[in-house]
Design an enzyme around this catalytic site. Structure first.
Site, PDB file in Angstrom:
ATOM      1  N   ASP A 104       0.788  -1.230   0.000  1.00 43.57           N
ATOM      2  CA  ASP A 104       0.000   0.000   0.000  1.00 43.57           C
ATOM      3  C   ASP A 104       0.824   1.287   0.000  1.00 43.57           C
ATOM      4  OD1 ASP A 104       0.871   0.246   2.698  1.00 43.57           O
ATOM      5  OD2 ASP A 104      -0.887  -0.857   3.415  1.00 43.57           O
ATOM      6  N   HIS A 119       6.883  -7.172  -1.375  1.00 44.34           N
ATOM      7  CA  HIS A 119       5.875  -7.588  -2.360  1.00 44.34           C
ATOM      8  C   HIS A 119       5.572  -6.484  -3.369  1.00 44.34           C
ATOM      9  CE1 HIS A 119       4.318 -10.832   0.690  1.00 44.34           C
ATOM     10  NE2 HIS A 119       5.513 -11.075   0.228  1.00 44.34           N
ATOM     11  N   CYS A 127       3.519  -1.391 -18.578  1.00 46.53           N
ATOM     12  CA  CYS A 127       2.919  -2.037 -19.742  1.00 46.53           C
ATOM     13  C   CYS A 127       3.695  -3.305 -20.090  1.00 46.53           C
ATOM     14  CB  CYS A 127       2.924  -1.073 -20.915  1.00 46.53           C
ATOM     15  SG  CYS A 127       2.421  -1.867 -22.450  1.00 46.53           S
ATOM     16  N   CYS A 147      -2.433   0.499 -21.892  1.00 47.60           N
ATOM     17  CA  CYS A 147      -1.379   1.471 -22.187  1.00 47.60           C
ATOM     18  C   CYS A 147      -1.763   2.246 -23.450  1.00 47.60           C
ATOM     19  CB  CYS A 147      -0.090   0.681 -22.408  1.00 47.60           C
ATOM     20  SG  CYS A 147       1.316   1.675 -22.931  1.00 47.60           S
ATOM     21  N   CYS A 149      -0.194   2.258 -26.003  1.00 51.85           N
ATOM     22  CA  CYS A 149       0.125   1.378 -27.139  1.00 51.85           C
ATOM     23  C   CYS A 149      -0.870   0.236 -27.272  1.00 51.85           C
ATOM     24  CB  CYS A 149       1.545   0.819 -26.989  1.00 51.85           C
ATOM     25  SG  CYS A 149       1.649  -0.594 -25.862  1.00 51.85           S
ATOM     26  N   GLY A 186       1.842  -6.600  13.139  1.00 54.51           N
ATOM     27  CA  GLY A 186       0.683  -6.890  12.284  1.00 54.51           C
ATOM     28  C   GLY A 186       0.926  -7.875  11.166  1.00 54.51           C
ATOM     29  N   ALA A 228      -1.827  -1.928  16.467  1.00 56.21           N
ATOM     30  CA  ALA A 228      -0.542  -1.295  16.162  1.00 56.21           C
ATOM     31  C   ALA A 228      -0.531   0.221  16.447  1.00 56.21           C
ATOM     32  CB  ALA A 228      -0.182  -1.546  14.704  1.00 56.21           C
TER      33      ALA A 228
HETATM   34  P1  NAD Z   1      -0.846 -10.964   7.416  1.00 54.30           P
HETATM   35  O1  NAD Z   1      -0.474 -12.364   7.128  1.00 54.30           O
HETATM   36  O2  NAD Z   1       0.219  -9.994   7.594  1.00 54.30           O
HETATM   37  O3  NAD Z   1      -1.953 -11.004   8.680  1.00 54.30           O
HETATM   38  C1  NAD Z   1      -2.521  -9.866   9.290  1.00 54.30           C
HETATM   39  C2  NAD Z   1      -2.113  -9.823  10.771  1.00 54.30           C
HETATM   40  O4  NAD Z   1      -2.408  -8.548  11.305  1.00 54.30           O
HETATM   41  C3  NAD Z   1      -2.829 -10.846  11.666  1.00 54.30           C
HETATM   42  O5  NAD Z   1      -1.880 -11.515  12.460  1.00 54.30           O
HETATM   43  C4  NAD Z   1      -3.745  -9.982  12.563  1.00 54.30           C
HETATM   44  O6  NAD Z   1      -3.904 -10.522  13.849  1.00 54.30           O
HETATM   45  C5  NAD Z   1      -2.977  -8.687  12.609  1.00 54.30           C
HETATM   46  N1  NAD Z   1      -3.749  -7.474  12.866  1.00 54.30           N
HETATM   47  C6  NAD Z   1      -5.022  -7.191  12.503  1.00 54.30           C
HETATM   48  N2  NAD Z   1      -5.345  -5.934  12.891  1.00 54.30           N
HETATM   49  C7  NAD Z   1      -4.267  -5.419  13.506  1.00 54.30           C
HETATM   50  C8  NAD Z   1      -3.967  -4.147  14.099  1.00 54.30           C
HETATM   51  N3  NAD Z   1      -4.873  -3.149  14.143  1.00 54.30           N
HETATM   52  N4  NAD Z   1      -2.732  -3.971  14.620  1.00 54.30           N
HETATM   53  C9  NAD Z   1      -1.807  -4.961  14.582  1.00 54.30           C
HETATM   54  N5  NAD Z   1      -2.026  -6.162  14.039  1.00 54.30           N
HETATM   55  C10 NAD Z   1      -3.238  -6.392  13.492  1.00 54.30           C
HETATM   56  O7  NAD Z   1      -1.600 -10.330   6.308  1.00 54.30           O
HETATM   57  P2  NAD Z   1      -2.617 -10.974   5.318  1.00 54.30           P
HETATM   58  O8  NAD Z   1      -3.805 -10.117   5.410  1.00 54.30           O
HETATM   59  O9  NAD Z   1      -2.741 -12.408   5.608  1.00 54.30           O
HETATM   60  O10 NAD Z   1      -1.875 -10.746   3.907  1.00 54.30           O
HETATM   61  C11 NAD Z   1      -0.735 -11.416   3.466  1.00 54.30           C
HETATM   62  C12 NAD Z   1      -0.144 -10.696   2.262  1.00 54.30           C
HETATM   63  O11 NAD Z   1      -1.144 -10.023   1.487  1.00 54.30           O
HETATM   64  C13 NAD Z   1       0.778  -9.590   2.692  1.00 54.30           C
HETATM   65  O12 NAD Z   1       2.016 -10.141   2.842  1.00 54.30           O
HETATM   66  C14 NAD Z   1       0.619  -8.548   1.575  1.00 54.30           C
HETATM   67  O13 NAD Z   1       1.452  -8.831   0.481  1.00 54.30           O
HETATM   68  C15 NAD Z   1      -0.784  -8.700   1.124  1.00 54.30           C
HETATM   69  N6  NAD Z   1      -1.661  -7.675   1.747  1.00 54.30           N
HETATM   70  C16 NAD Z   1      -1.267  -6.377   1.789  1.00 54.30           C
HETATM   71  C17 NAD Z   1      -2.080  -5.419   2.361  1.00 54.30           C
HETATM   72  C18 NAD Z   1      -1.614  -3.984   2.396  1.00 54.30           C
HETATM   73  O14 NAD Z   1      -0.746  -3.614   1.617  1.00 54.30           O
HETATM   74  N7  NAD Z   1      -2.133  -3.159   3.300  1.00 54.30           N
HETATM   75  C19 NAD Z   1      -3.302  -5.788   2.915  1.00 54.30           C
HETATM   76  C20 NAD Z   1      -3.688  -7.129   2.851  1.00 54.30           C
HETATM   77  C21 NAD Z   1      -2.838  -8.060   2.280  1.00 54.30           C
HETATM   78 ZN    ZN Z   2       2.638  -0.002 -23.876  1.00 52.51          ZN
END
Ligand code: NAD
Ligand code: ZN
Length: 245
Positions: A104, A119, A127, A147, A149, A186, A228
């Site tokens: 994000d 990630h 593109c 794109c 193109c 998190g 967090a």
């Molecule tokens: P994750 O495996 O990192 O799990 C989420 C963790 O956050 C859980 O352990 C949960 O208990 C904890 N959590 C929930 N609310 C919280 C808070 N307020 N404070 C602290 N901890 C908290 O994430 P996922 O959702 O299983 O996703 C895995 C992959 O998916 C990531 O590695 C990422 O690449 C992608 N993803 C990215 C985003 C983003 O960019 N914001 C969001 C979702 C998923």
């Molecule tokens: Zn292109």
């Protein structure tokens, strides 16, 4: 609990060489849903179908559909207190690097400068035909953006079946094996290779501090069982108090 915040703050101030490993949970308070939690995106979509490179190459609209459901407009999301606290701790010389699984871009938006995005980032697309780069467009209806193109745009994020960016990965291993403290914030610590980084840090002698309402790294030396944003604000306050005295 207050005592625990003070102890952790003390550790960060005295050791300084801190690395933070963050996952989707750190952005939950910014309104971005985690994937695996209840009601999360993976309950609705099968990640292997919607977010793998193989399927993307056959039918990119599947990816762009889930993407529209996940983050419709990137600019609507703001960092929260936890992202800002990490950025401030970096300025204070306490946090040395952030390693994130998130796509994000909120760490950089909050002002963190040393960030390894394992990630990739949602913000960038390129593109597949000519390589031209674009900022991520809005895709409310899942139509794959094109794109100039005519080529299909691919997000600069790592899809299932793709390699992680080498630079970010090398930085992550290097930072994890040389830090003195690691804040694990998190992440459910199930996705490799990020999942192995807290153990690596611990093996090399670092103290590991987990911040998560649900414990996920049993070997943590300190466990702060709260959201967090709350924990990181408290820690930052304690660090400031220690430094003021
Ligand atoms: P994750 O495996 O990192 O799990 C989420 C963790 O956050 C859980 O352990 C949960 O208990 C904890 N959590 C929930 N609310 C919280 C808070 N307020 N404070 C602290 N901890 C908290 O994430 P996922 O959702 O299983 O996703 C895995 C992959 O998916 C990531 O590695 C990422 O690449 C992608 N993803 C990215 C985003 C983003 O960019 N914001 C969001 C979702 C998923
Ligand atoms: Zn292109």
């Amino acid at each position: 609990m207050e005592e625990l915040y003070r102890t952790v703050a003390q550790l960060l101030v005295s050791d300084k060489q801190c690395v933070a490993l963050t996952g989707a949970g750190i952005s939950a308070e910014s309104g971005i849903p985690t994937f695996r939690s209840k009601g999360g995106l993976w309950e609705k979509y099968d990640p292997v179908v919607y977010a793998s490179i193989e399927v993307f190459n056959q039918d990119p609209s599947k990816y762009w559909t889930i993407r529209g459901d996940f983050i419709r407009n990137y600019d609507n999301y703001e960092p929260n207190a936890a992202h800002y606290a990490l950025a401030e701790l970096e300025k204070m010389g306490i946090v040395r690097h952030v390693i994130t699984q998130n796509i994000d871009g909120l760490h950089k938006k909050a002002g963190s400068r040393k960030v390894a995005e394992l990630h990739g980032s949602l913000r960038e697309t390129y593109c597949l035909s000519c390589g031209k780069e674009y900022l991520a467009p809005n895709v409310p209806d899942g139509t794959p953006p094109a794109c100039d193109c005519g080529g299909v745009l691919k997000p600069n994020t790592v899809l299932f079946g793709e390699q992680l960016p080498r630079d970010a990965l090398e930085t992550a291993y290097q930072e994890s094996s040389t830090c003195k403290t690691m804040l694990v914030i998190g992440t459910s610590a199930v996705v490799q290779p990020a999942a192995s980084l807290p153990s690596l840090a611990k093996q090399k002698g670092a103290a590991v501090i987990e911040v998560n309402p649900q414990k996920s790294f049993p070997a943590a030396d300190y466990y702060l069982e709260e959201k967090a944003g709350i924990v990181m604000s408290m820690i930052l306050n304690e660090v400031k108090k220690i430094q003021d005295t």
